[in-house]
Enzyme design. Structure first.
Site, PDB file in Angstrom:
ATOM      1  N   SER A  65       0.628  -1.816  -0.064  1.00  0.00           N
ATOM      2  CA  SER A  65      -0.023  -0.349   0.225  1.00  0.00           C
ATOM      3  C   SER A  65       0.486   1.009  -0.210  1.00  0.00           C
ATOM      4  O   SER A  65       0.505   2.662  -0.792  1.00  0.00           O
ATOM      5  CB  SER A  65      -1.121  -0.058   1.334  1.00  0.00           C
ATOM      6  OG  SER A  65      -1.826  -1.241   1.318  1.00  0.00           O
ATOM      7  N   PHE A  66       2.016   1.625   1.021  1.00  0.00           N
ATOM      8  CA  PHE A  66       2.545   2.756   0.453  1.00  0.00           C
ATOM      9  C   PHE A  66       3.083   3.328  -0.942  1.00  0.00           C
ATOM     10  O   PHE A  66       3.388   3.680  -1.184  1.00  0.00           O
ATOM     11  CB  PHE A  66       4.053   2.403   1.241  1.00  0.00           C
ATOM     12  CG  PHE A  66       4.744   3.531   2.485  1.00  0.00           C
ATOM     13  CD1 PHE A  66       4.225   4.496   2.976  1.00  0.00           C
ATOM     14  CD2 PHE A  66       5.487   3.646   1.726  1.00  0.00           C
ATOM     15  CE1 PHE A  66       4.225   5.330   3.574  1.00  0.00           C
ATOM     16  CE2 PHE A  66       6.291   5.062   2.128  1.00  0.00           C
ATOM     17  CZ  PHE A  66       6.196   5.853   2.540  1.00  0.00           C
ATOM     18  N   GLU A  67       3.135   2.076  -1.629  1.00  0.00           N
ATOM     19  CA  GLU A  67       4.019   2.358  -2.675  1.00  0.00           C
ATOM     20  C   GLU A  67       2.515   2.879  -3.999  1.00  0.00           C
ATOM     21  O   GLU A  67       2.628   3.005  -4.986  1.00  0.00           O
ATOM     22  CB  GLU A  67       4.286   1.096  -3.369  1.00  0.00           C
ATOM     23  CG  GLU A  67       6.071   0.284  -2.825  1.00  0.00           C
ATOM     24  CD  GLU A  67       5.950  -0.047  -1.509  1.00  0.00           C
ATOM     25  OE1 GLU A  67       5.224  -0.443  -1.225  1.00  0.00           O
ATOM     26  OE2 GLU A  67       7.090   0.541  -1.018  1.00  0.00           O
ATOM     27  N   CYS A  89      -5.119  -3.363   1.431  1.00  0.00           N
ATOM     28  CA  CYS A  89      -5.762  -3.586   2.481  1.00  0.00           C
ATOM     29  C   CYS A  89      -4.664  -3.930   3.568  1.00  0.00           C
ATOM     30  O   CYS A  89      -3.158  -4.477   3.166  1.00  0.00           O
ATOM     31  CB  CYS A  89      -6.074  -4.908   1.831  1.00  0.00           C
ATOM     32  SG  CYS A  89      -6.610  -6.463   4.039  1.00  0.00           S
ATOM     33  N   HIS A  97       3.345  -0.780  12.804  1.00  0.00           N
ATOM     34  CA  HIS A  97       3.856  -0.324  12.148  1.00  0.00           C
ATOM     35  C   HIS A  97       2.519  -0.115  10.809  1.00  0.00           C
ATOM     36  O   HIS A  97       2.115   0.563  10.131  1.00  0.00           O
ATOM     37  CB  HIS A  97       4.623  -1.900  10.557  1.00  0.00           C
ATOM     38  CG  HIS A  97       5.397  -1.623   9.674  1.00  0.00           C
ATOM     39  ND1 HIS A  97       6.713  -1.382  10.581  1.00  0.00           N
ATOM     40  CD2 HIS A  97       5.267  -1.572   8.651  1.00  0.00           C
ATOM     41  CE1 HIS A  97       7.351  -1.429   8.930  1.00  0.00           C
ATOM     42  NE2 HIS A  97       6.457  -1.486   7.818  1.00  0.00           N
ATOM     43  N   PHE A 122      -9.315   6.801  -2.737  1.00  0.00           N
ATOM     44  CA  PHE A 122      -8.948   6.068  -2.104  1.00  0.00           C
ATOM     45  C   PHE A 122     -10.052   4.521  -1.273  1.00  0.00           C
ATOM     46  O   PHE A 122     -10.207   5.095  -1.413  1.00  0.00           O
ATOM     47  CB  PHE A 122      -9.055   6.638  -0.512  1.00  0.00           C
ATOM     48  CG  PHE A 122      -8.197   6.558   0.470  1.00  0.00           C
ATOM     49  CD1 PHE A 122      -6.925   6.137   1.029  1.00  0.00           C
ATOM     50  CD2 PHE A 122      -9.193   5.702   1.585  1.00  0.00           C
ATOM     51  CE1 PHE A 122      -5.794   5.945   1.987  1.00  0.00           C
ATOM     52  CE2 PHE A 122      -7.937   5.003   3.360  1.00  0.00           C
ATOM     53  CZ  PHE A 122      -6.578   5.429   2.903  1.00  0.00           C
ATOM     54  N   ARG A 136     -16.248  -6.629   3.238  1.00  0.00           N
ATOM     55  CA  ARG A 136     -15.851  -5.222   2.418  1.00  0.00           C
ATOM     56  C   ARG A 136     -14.893  -5.385   0.787  1.00  0.00           C
ATOM     57  O   ARG A 136     -15.190  -4.518   0.222  1.00  0.00           O
ATOM     58  CB  ARG A 136     -14.834  -4.331   3.075  1.00  0.00           C
ATOM     59  CG  ARG A 136     -15.739  -4.080   4.499  1.00  0.00           C
ATOM     60  CD  ARG A 136     -14.976  -3.399   5.543  1.00  0.00           C
ATOM     61  NE  ARG A 136     -15.788  -2.705   6.770  1.00  0.00           N
ATOM     62  CZ  ARG A 136     -15.900  -3.628   8.010  1.00  0.00           C
ATOM     63  NH1 ARG A 136     -15.824  -5.041   7.971  1.00  0.00           N
ATOM     64  NH2 ARG A 136     -16.371  -3.048   8.715  1.00  0.00           N
TER      65      ARG A 136
HETATM   66  C1  DLZ Z   1       5.370  -3.772   5.939  1.00  0.00           C
HETATM   67  C2  DLZ Z   1       3.436  -4.121   5.711  1.00  0.00           C
HETATM   68  C3  DLZ Z   1       3.026  -4.614   6.733  1.00  0.00           C
HETATM   69  C4  DLZ Z   1       3.642  -4.665   8.054  1.00  0.00           C
HETATM   70  N1  DLZ Z   1       1.650  -4.397   6.119  1.00  0.00           N
HETATM   71  C5  DLZ Z   1       1.218  -4.509   5.064  1.00  0.00           C
HETATM   72  C6  DLZ Z   1       0.446  -4.540   5.458  1.00  0.00           C
HETATM   73  O1  DLZ Z   1      -0.819  -5.093   6.226  1.00  0.00           O
HETATM   74  N2  DLZ Z   1      -0.504  -4.114   3.644  1.00  0.00           N
HETATM   75  C7  DLZ Z   1      -0.143  -3.389   2.864  1.00  0.00           C
HETATM   76  O2  DLZ Z   1      -0.707  -3.045   1.560  1.00  0.00           O
HETATM   77  N3  DLZ Z   1       1.574  -3.566   2.867  1.00  0.00           N
HETATM   78  C8  DLZ Z   1       2.134  -3.916   3.958  1.00  0.00           C
HETATM   79  N4  DLZ Z   1       3.187  -4.057   4.256  1.00  0.00           N
HETATM   80  C9  DLZ Z   1       3.756  -3.415   2.875  1.00  0.00           C
HETATM   81  C10 DLZ Z   1       3.999  -2.169   3.047  1.00  0.00           C
HETATM   82  O3  DLZ Z   1       2.753  -1.191   2.536  1.00  0.00           O
HETATM   83  C11 DLZ Z   1       5.502  -1.262   1.654  1.00  0.00           C
HETATM   84  O4  DLZ Z   1       4.874  -2.085   0.772  1.00  0.00           O
HETATM   85  C12 DLZ Z   1       7.134  -1.769   2.342  1.00  0.00           C
HETATM   86  O5  DLZ Z   1       7.256  -0.965   3.765  1.00  0.00           O
HETATM   87  C13 DLZ Z   1       7.871  -1.554   1.560  1.00  0.00           C
HETATM   88  O6  DLZ Z   1       7.740   0.014   1.120  1.00  0.00           O
END
Ligand code: DLZ
Length: 162
Positions: A65-67, A89, A97, A122, A136
């Protein structure tokens, strides 16, 4: 997001006569793919049901999700899209985290909405456990993918009506 009084798939869509011309970017995080891919598939289906040309939907996966933030930025900078829909998700784990990722993604996508002149939707679930997410993503609370697609259509329509 509250689902107590509303099934997320209960969208009463307007008519979108121009939808066949509109272009959509769809980004999907690979974490929790049973959820995120169900969100994406519902969104793509709803877009097509509303007249969007399948060839006008560009769908890409990103690692997590961060990406979604950077992926959406890259998509926006192509200038090809009328809206970009982001699916992820994030499930609560044992560490903090969850909070950092959820906060970062929410703020990142909000910032994109301000920086670029297109809507970024979003479609990120933030849940306590996997069952809440599945509920969901085609379960008892409908599918948030429908809601995200409807939001994209409505925001493009809004922009074009002004
Ligand atoms: C690292 C991580 C964790 C612990 N949990 C999730 C999650 O529940 N859902 C999700 O989409 N991504 C998770 N990630 C990965 C981060 O979004 C990201 O891909 C990494 O920190 C690399 O930047």
């Amino acid at each position: 997001m509250s689902t107590q009084n509303r099934n997320l798939s209960d969208n009463h869509l307007d008519n979108y006569p121009n939808a066949k011309k509109w272009n959509f970017g769809v980004l999907t995080a690979e974490w929790n793919p049973e959820v995120t891919h169900a969100l994406r598939d519902a969104a793509v289906k709803l877009l097509q049901e509303n007249g969007v040309n399948p060839e006008h939907i560009v769908s890409q996966d990103v690692p997590g999700s961060f990406e979604l933030i950077h992926g959406a930025k890259i998509m926006a900078e192509t200038g090809r899209f009328d809206a970009i829909i982001c699916f992820g998700c994030i499930i609560q784990g044992e560490t903090r985290h969850f909070d950092f990722i959820a906060q970062g993604v929410t703020q990142g996508i909000a910032d994109l909405n301000i920086k670029y002149n297109i809507p970024f939707v979003f479609g990120v679930l933030t849940t306590n456990d996997q069952q809440q997410a599945l509920d969901r993503a085609g379960g008892k609370h409908g599918n948030k993918g429908d809601e995200a697609a409807a939001a994209a259509l409505k925001m493009i329509q809004l922009k074009q009506s002004l």
